[in-house]
Design a protein around this motif. Structure first.
Motif, PDB file in Angstrom:
ATOM      1  N   ILE A 165       0.812  -1.216   0.000  1.00 42.43           N
ATOM      2  CA  ILE A 165       0.000   0.000   0.000  1.00 42.43           C
ATOM      3  C   ILE A 165       0.846   1.266   0.000  1.00 42.43           C
ATOM      4  CG2 ILE A 165      -1.913  -1.135   1.159  1.00 42.43           C
ATOM      5  CD1 ILE A 165      -1.027   0.149   3.742  1.00 42.43           C
ATOM      6  N   ASN A 166       2.118   1.190   0.439  1.00 47.08           N
ATOM      7  CA  ASN A 166       2.958   2.388   0.442  1.00 47.08           C
ATOM      8  C   ASN A 166       3.288   2.873  -0.959  1.00 47.08           C
ATOM      9  OD1 ASN A 166       2.882   2.099   3.158  1.00 47.08           O
ATOM     10  ND2 ASN A 166       5.057   1.653   3.444  1.00 47.08           N
ATOM     11  N   LEU A 167       3.053   2.046  -1.971  1.00 47.38           N
ATOM     12  CA  LEU A 167       3.277   2.490  -3.348  1.00 47.38           C
ATOM     13  C   LEU A 167       2.356   3.645  -3.714  1.00 47.38           C
ATOM     14  CD1 LEU A 167       3.661  -0.967  -5.156  1.00 47.38           C
ATOM     15  CD2 LEU A 167       5.477   0.652  -4.556  1.00 47.38           C
ATOM     16  N   ALA A 168       1.251   3.809  -2.990  1.00 43.75           N
ATOM     17  CA  ALA A 168       0.352   4.927  -3.274  1.00 43.75           C
ATOM     18  C   ALA A 168       1.029   6.261  -3.050  1.00 43.75           C
ATOM     19  CB  ALA A 168      -0.899   4.817  -2.396  1.00 43.75           C
ATOM     20  N   THR A 169       2.001   6.331  -2.131  1.00 42.40           N
ATOM     21  CA  THR A 169       2.670   7.608  -1.827  1.00 42.40           C
ATOM     22  C   THR A 169       3.622   8.040  -2.929  1.00 42.40           C
ATOM     23  OG1 THR A 169       4.429   6.462  -0.598  1.00 42.40           O
ATOM     24  CG2 THR A 169       2.482   7.138   0.630  1.00 42.40           C
ATOM     25  N   LEU A 170       3.825   7.220  -3.956  1.00 40.19           N
ATOM     26  CA  LEU A 170       4.687   7.626  -5.068  1.00 40.19           C
ATOM     27  C   LEU A 170       4.112   8.804  -5.831  1.00 40.19           C
ATOM     28  CD1 LEU A 170       5.811   4.149  -6.490  1.00 40.19           C
ATOM     29  CD2 LEU A 170       7.243   5.820  -5.287  1.00 40.19           C
ATOM     30  N   VAL A 171       2.804   9.024  -5.734  1.00 38.61           N
ATOM     31  CA  VAL A 171       2.206  10.156  -6.448  1.00 38.61           C
ATOM     32  C   VAL A 171       2.519  11.476  -5.750  1.00 38.61           C
ATOM     33  CG1 VAL A 171       0.353   8.664  -7.248  1.00 38.61           C
ATOM     34  CG2 VAL A 171       0.010  10.056  -5.203  1.00 38.61           C
ATOM     35  N   LEU A 172       3.011  11.431  -4.501  1.00 44.57           N
ATOM     36  CA  LEU A 172       3.303  12.638  -3.740  1.00 44.57           C
ATOM     37  C   LEU A 172       4.736  13.083  -3.988  1.00 44.57           C
ATOM     38  CD1 LEU A 172       1.661  11.585  -0.342  1.00 44.57           C
ATOM     39  CD2 LEU A 172       0.608  12.829  -2.244  1.00 44.57           C
ATOM     40  N   SER A 207     -12.652   7.044 -14.272  1.00 45.68           N
ATOM     41  CA  SER A 207     -12.444   7.591 -12.930  1.00 45.68           C
ATOM     42  C   SER A 207     -11.238   8.506 -12.878  1.00 45.68           C
ATOM     43  CB  SER A 207     -12.281   6.449 -11.925  1.00 45.68           C
ATOM     44  OG  SER A 207     -13.420   5.608 -11.923  1.00 45.68           O
ATOM     45  N   LEU A 208     -10.150   8.119 -13.547  1.00 39.90           N
ATOM     46  CA  LEU A 208      -8.952   8.963 -13.553  1.00 39.90           C
ATOM     47  C   LEU A 208      -9.216  10.284 -14.262  1.00 39.90           C
ATOM     48  CD1 LEU A 208      -6.141   6.311 -14.260  1.00 39.90           C
ATOM     49  CD2 LEU A 208      -6.793   7.342 -12.073  1.00 39.90           C
ATOM     50  N   GLN A 209     -10.002  10.237 -15.328  1.00 42.65           N
ATOM     51  CA  GLN A 209     -10.343  11.486 -16.018  1.00 42.65           C
ATOM     52  C   GLN A 209     -11.212  12.380 -15.141  1.00 42.65           C
ATOM     53  OE1 GLN A 209     -10.584  11.691 -20.581  1.00 42.65           O
ATOM     54  NE2 GLN A 209     -11.780   9.884 -20.033  1.00 42.65           N
ATOM     55  N   TYR A 210     -12.111  11.764 -14.406  1.00 43.90           N
ATOM     56  CA  TYR A 210     -12.996  12.549 -13.549  1.00 43.90           C
ATOM     57  C   TYR A 210     -12.221  13.207 -12.407  1.00 43.90           C
ATOM     58  CZ  TYR A 210     -16.748  13.729 -10.322  1.00 43.90           C
ATOM     59  OH  TYR A 210     -17.592  14.403  -9.467  1.00 43.90           O
ATOM     60  N   LEU A 211     -11.328  12.460 -11.761  1.00 45.41           N
ATOM     61  CA  LEU A 211     -10.559  13.001 -10.637  1.00 45.41           C
ATOM     62  C   LEU A 211      -9.504  13.993 -11.097  1.00 45.41           C
ATOM     63  CD1 LEU A 211     -10.050   9.753  -8.505  1.00 45.41           C
ATOM     64  CD2 LEU A 211     -11.466  11.724  -7.911  1.00 45.41           C
ATOM     65  N   GLY A 212      -8.853  13.686 -12.187  1.00 45.25           N
ATOM     66  CA  GLY A 212      -7.769  14.542 -12.628  1.00 45.25           C
ATOM     67  C   GLY A 212      -6.513  14.336 -11.793  1.00 45.25           C
ATOM     68  N   HIS A 213      -5.419  14.882 -12.247  1.00 42.35           N
ATOM     69  CA  HIS A 213      -4.142  14.725 -11.557  1.00 42.35           C
ATOM     70  C   HIS A 213      -4.194  15.302 -10.152  1.00 42.35           C
ATOM     71  CE1 HIS A 213       0.119  15.581 -10.587  1.00 42.35           C
ATOM     72  NE2 HIS A 213       0.331  14.446 -11.247  1.00 42.35           N
ATOM     73  N   SER A 214      -4.752  16.494 -10.024  1.00 47.01           N
ATOM     74  CA  SER A 214      -4.809  17.137  -8.712  1.00 47.01           C
ATOM     75  C   SER A 214      -5.751  16.398  -7.760  1.00 47.01           C
ATOM     76  CB  SER A 214      -5.256  18.587  -8.861  1.00 47.01           C
ATOM     77  OG  SER A 214      -6.542  18.653  -9.471  1.00 47.01           O
ATOM     78  N   GLY A 215      -6.858  15.887  -8.284  1.00 41.88           N
ATOM     79  CA  GLY A 215      -7.794  15.156  -7.434  1.00 41.88           C
ATOM     80  C   GLY A 215      -7.204  13.866  -6.897  1.00 41.88           C
ATOM     81  N   ILE A 216      -6.422  13.180  -7.730  1.00 41.70           N
ATOM     82  CA  ILE A 216      -5.782  11.938  -7.282  1.00 41.70           C
ATOM     83  C   ILE A 216      -4.770  12.231  -6.180  1.00 41.70           C
ATOM     84  CG2 ILE A 216      -4.288  10.044  -7.999  1.00 41.70           C
ATOM     85  CD1 ILE A 216      -5.595  10.271 -10.786  1.00 41.70           C
ATOM     86  N   ILE A 217      -3.950  13.230  -6.387  1.00 36.82           N
ATOM     87  CA  ILE A 217      -2.942  13.586  -5.387  1.00 36.82           C
ATOM     88  C   ILE A 217      -3.613  14.033  -4.095  1.00 36.82           C
ATOM     89  CG2 ILE A 217      -1.095  15.216  -4.851  1.00 36.82           C
ATOM     90  CD1 ILE A 217      -0.271  15.144  -7.750  1.00 36.82           C
ATOM     91  N   GLN A 218      -4.707  14.788  -4.210  1.00 43.48           N
ATOM     92  CA  GLN A 218      -5.384  15.278  -3.008  1.00 43.48           C
ATOM     93  C   GLN A 218      -5.913  14.128  -2.161  1.00 43.48           C
ATOM     94  OE1 GLN A 218      -8.881  15.317  -2.162  1.00 43.48           O
ATOM     95  NE2 GLN A 218      -8.449  16.481  -0.272  1.00 43.48           N
ATOM     96  N   LYS A 219      -6.460  13.084  -2.768  1.00 42.66           N
ATOM     97  CA  LYS A 219      -6.979  11.951  -2.010  1.00 42.66           C
ATOM     98  C   LYS A 219      -5.865  11.194  -1.297  1.00 42.66           C
ATOM     99  CE  LYS A 219     -11.417  10.876  -4.090  1.00 42.66           C
ATOM    100  NZ  LYS A 219     -12.082  10.963  -2.779  1.00 42.66           N
ATOM    101  N   ILE A 220      -4.756  10.961  -1.978  1.00 42.55           N
ATOM    102  CA  ILE A 220      -3.636  10.259  -1.342  1.00 42.55           C
ATOM    103  C   ILE A 220      -3.039  11.113  -0.227  1.00 42.55           C
ATOM    104  CG2 ILE A 220      -1.399   9.191  -1.724  1.00 42.55           C
ATOM    105  CD1 ILE A 220      -3.681   7.719  -3.054  1.00 42.55           C
ATOM    106  N   ARG A 221      -2.896  12.411  -0.462  1.00 40.23           N
ATOM    107  CA  ARG A 221      -2.323  13.298   0.552  1.00 40.23           C
ATOM    108  C   ARG A 221      -3.241  13.373   1.776  1.00 40.23           C
ATOM    109  NH1 ARG A 221       1.515  16.882  -0.257  1.00 40.23           N
ATOM    110  NH2 ARG A 221       1.125  16.898  -2.499  1.00 40.23           N
ATOM    111  N   HIS A 222      -4.537  13.406   1.536  1.00 40.72           N
ATOM    112  CA  HIS A 222      -5.480  13.484   2.647  1.00 40.72           C
ATOM    113  C   HIS A 222      -5.348  12.255   3.551  1.00 40.72           C
ATOM    114  CE1 HIS A 222      -9.211  14.204   4.844  1.00 40.72           C
ATOM    115  NE2 HIS A 222      -9.598  12.969   4.545  1.00 40.72           N
ATOM    116  N   ALA A 223      -5.211  11.068   2.945  1.00 39.34           N
ATOM    117  CA  ALA A 223      -5.080   9.843   3.738  1.00 39.34           C
ATOM    118  C   ALA A 223      -3.792   9.828   4.542  1.00 39.34           C
ATOM    119  CB  ALA A 223      -5.159   8.618   2.824  1.00 39.34           C
ATOM    120  N   THR A 224      -2.699  10.249   3.950  1.00 40.65           N
ATOM    121  CA  THR A 224      -1.426  10.248   4.680  1.00 40.65           C
ATOM    122  C   THR A 224      -1.405  11.297   5.780  1.00 40.65           C
ATOM    123  OG1 THR A 224      -0.487  11.717   2.987  1.00 40.65           O
ATOM    124  CG2 THR A 224      -0.153   9.345   2.708  1.00 40.65           C
ATOM    125  N   MET A 225      -2.081  12.434   5.578  1.00 43.46           N
ATOM    126  CA  MET A 225      -2.121  13.468   6.613  1.00 43.46           C
ATOM    127  C   MET A 225      -2.946  13.019   7.811  1.00 43.46           C
ATOM    128  SD  MET A 225      -0.178  15.869   5.709  1.00 43.46           S
ATOM    129  CE  MET A 225      -0.642  17.069   6.947  1.00 43.46           C
TER     130      MET A 225
END
Length: 712
Positions: free
Chosen positions: A217-224, A289-307
């Motif tokens: 699951i830590n691979l998700a933080t690669l987007v940050l 789903s990726l088109q709907y979220l966009g690059h910023s939306g994807i990063i925001q979700k991962i960042r929110h979980a890590t915070m």
């Protein structure tokens, strides 16, 4: 043409979104990005009916766009993507790819070429259970081809692969004629979120020309942008498996395996690519789903979980300061196990008891703060732990910072309760042993509470079957009475699969609970139930015998009446005339019936109100239990708090107390001319009155009525 098709799909998608919005109240709250993923499956079926050429162009664009986005997001340059439903399927096909690449004749000779050099797959002991066995089953390899590498035991993290030992194992396999094929490393283990030393593992794989596969699951933080260097080393791997569904809150989307290989023919042979356009439509839900979220939306979700994890700095996972997984475990110093008991006796089952306590803690936190997504995990070394992994749950549950604050608040409220319970368990055991043989301590280490106890009746001369029924009946009634008490303690029948039946399980207790008073109350209630039940069992026979004696007395009285009055007085008409001219002077005989003494007859009784039979129930007047007034809890130590009182003290201890006696019928006072009370009951009543404490309120009430009274 492709743009026209996409525009047509977009129009249908808008219509579908409108229809889905109308029925949103009947669906689970999955969010708008979740709706896009769900619609993707319907659109895949719709697109599949297009003509072959248009379908090929559309699926090629969807697959290439999704692959490009994922490789850029997760910093995996020049990679290819394989979309699969089972998150293990990508690794299986990667192993097929490596076997095809390392064994030249595998395509023509099959598994026969593997006998010359048996392939070996290495995995960490912290890998998810069953992964290695699944690989061997799917690839047709013997289990001897699987090598499980232990984690560090002396140096470093106890959850990271022991690299020195791995190097030694590889050398031994090479010397024995085996072929090191592939290494599975972790970037966030499935339970605790630990990351192996991926940089050193990469160098070791280069040395032995092994394939390196990474998952976790830590691979998700690669987007940050602030991903740790330990996780960044995963971008140098030969392949890695991603699970974007739980990370982004996307239901029913596929997992993705990114890999690097230059030969498309071998990828096709391994099943990593397909020439069928319909197979490529697996990526459509994720593409939408990726088109709907966009690059910023994807990063925001991962960042929110890590915070959410970093919000509470005092919670860490060993040296994994950047891990998005938090493990909580309650533990207690052994020296605090008991205030008076033996520490050695307590330590015998300490680990099992702590595991039960932590399972209870995880269940309570999940119920109190459901939005936190906490669950319970079992680790080999640490035992049972509570896991908070927002990367797996926050997107679905909508976890917010205030939920984390509430989680910590509830946790701090439960810690004192667990501490006091653990400290009182040994005292509970010793207090139970002191009241043997009536109370028996039941060893149930998996019970997250004070403990379990069973009341055992002291009855002799009965068989085991009847004794078992007696124990079951008494403990059931005892549990019912305990549950009716005004206390914070919860009494229950325990877990569903308890080792022993007919026990009373006591829940968590606060630190001001008087364990001795609690056990004394259980003992007193149990003895009353046993003795009263024994009396009720004998009552049928006693009453039947008394009735037979009463019938004989009535027949005897009728005979005496006949002899005394004569036959003429028994005739209806003649008897009335004779009684009017010459009334009969006869004596009235009163009779009493005691369950203890049987039938008694008192002659020359002048009190007509008691003629006949009066039942007296001789119960235990010497046993008195005092319960607190409404609003105050039982079993509290004196001085424990201003709002708590002891439930077991003398009657005159405090004003306002209410006494509840054992069930009984008091013997009333009668006029001196009325002597209908049996002497046996009078004597026993006078003896039991000696030494009893007077109830002031009761005396005052009796005085107002002009009568003298004594408490029963």
């Amino acid at each position: 043409m492709v743009d026209t098709t996409v525009a047509h799909v977009g129009k249908n998608l808008s219509d579908a979104m409108r229809i889905l919005g109308d029925g949103q109240s009947r669906m689970q709250n999955v969010g708008e990005q979740g709706h896009m993923a769900l619609l993707g499956h319907s659109l895949a079926a719709y697109v599949s009916v297009l003509d072959r050429e248009r379908l090929r162009k559309l699926t090629t664009r969807i697959l290439s766009d999704t692959t490009l986005w994922l490789c850029r997001l997760f910093r995996y340059e020049n990679g290819s993507a394989y979309f699969h439903e089972d998150d293990r399927e990508g690794l299986v096909n990667v192993c097929r790819l490596v076997i095809n690449a390392c064994y030249d004749d595998y395509a023509s000779e099959g598994y026969a070429v593997l006998s010359s050099k048996q392939p070996v797959i290495y995995q960490s002991a912290s890998s998810r259970p069953g992964l290695g066995q699944h690989l061997c089953n799917q690839l047709g390899l013997p289990l001897s081809s699987l090598c499980t590498v232990p984690c560090n035991t002396l140096f470093g993290s106890q959850h990271q692969m022991d690299i020195a030992l791995l190097d030694k194992l590889i050398k031994e396999d090479v010397e024995s004629g085996k072929f090191p094929l592939l290494l599975i490393a972790n970037a966030g283990t499935h339970l605790a979120g630990h990351t192996d030393k991926l940089g050193r593992l990469r160098d070791l794989c280069d040395q032995y020309k092994m394939w390196l596969h990474v998952e976790g699951i830590n691979l998700a933080t690669l987007v940050l942008g602030e991903a740790s260097s330990a996780v960044m080393a995963a971008t140098r791997s030969d392949s890695m498996t991603l699970t974007p569904g739980p990370w982004l809150g996307l239901p029913a989307v596929t997992a993705v395996t990114l890999y690097r290989h230059e030969d498309p023919a071998l990828s096709l042979a391994a099943g990593l690519t397909s020439s069928q356009p319909v197979e490529k439509l697996r990526a459509l839900p994720l593409w939408l789903s990726l088109q709907y979220l966009g690059h910023s939306g994807i990063i925001q979700k991962i960042r929110h979980a890590t915070m959410l994890v970093r919000r509470k700095k005092y919670i860490t996972v060993e040296d994994e300061l950047h891990s998005p997984v938090v493990l909580l475990k309650y533990s207690q110093e052994i020296t605090a196990a008991s205030s008076s008991g033996s520490v050695d006796a307590y330590c015998a089952g300490e680990k099992e008891v702590l595991d039960a306590i932590n399972r209870w803690l995880g269940k309570q936190l999940a119920q109190m703060v459901p939005a936190s997504g906490v669950d319970v995990v079992e680790l080999e070394d640490e035992g049972t732990c509570v896991r908070f992994s927002p990367l797996l749950t926050a997107a679905d549950l909508g976890t917010q910072p205030e939920d984390v604050d509430n989680l910590v608040k509830k946790l701090l409220e439960l810690v004192p309760l667990m501490t006091s319970t653990m400290s009182s368990r040994q005292d509970f055991k010793e207090e139970t042993h002191q009241r043997s043989p009536y109370l028996r301590y039941v060893e149930e280490l998996s019970w997250p509470g004070l403990g379990a106890v069973r009341y055992e009746p002291q009855v002799e001369g009965i068989d085991d079957i009847r004794r078992t029924k007696e124990i079951k009946k008494i403990n059931a009634e005892l549990l019912k009475q305990l549950q009716e008490l005004d206390t914070d303690i919860i009494f229950s029948t325990g877990p569903e699969f308890a080792k022993e039946e007919d026990c009373i399980f006591i829940s968590m207790v606060a630190d001001d609970i008087d364990v001795s008073e609690l056990m004394e109350t259980i003992l007193t209630l149990g003895r009353d139930i046993e003795e009263n039940g024994r009396l009720l069992e004998n009552m049928t026979e006693v009453v039947r015998k008394g009735i037979r004696e009463a019938e004989l007395e009535l027949l005897k009285a009728n005979d005496e009446k006949l002899m005394e009055e004569g036959m003429l007085r028994q005739l209806p008409l003649v008897g009335s005339v004779l009684n009017w001219f010459s009334p009969v002077q006869t004596s009235i005989k009163g009779r009493t019936f005691s369950l203890a003494a049987g039938l008694c007859t008192k002659e020359n009784i002048t009190c007509t109100c008691l003629v006949g039979y009066v039942l007296f129930f001789p119960m235990h007047h010497d046993r008195i239990m005092l319960f607190s007034i409404t609003g105050q809890k039982l079993f509290r130590r004196s001085g424990a708090g201003s709002d708590s009182l002891s439930e077991s003290s003398s009657i005159g201890q405090a004003e306002g107390s209410t006494s509840i006696h054992s069930p009984s019928l008091s013997v009333p006072e009668v006029d001196s001319a009325c002597q209908c009370i049996p002497e046996e009951i009078q004597d026993s009543s006078q003896q039991k009155q000696h030494g009893q404490v007077e109830d002031k309120a009761f005396l005052e009430e009796r005085k107002l009525e002009g009568q003298e009274g004594q408490p029963s």
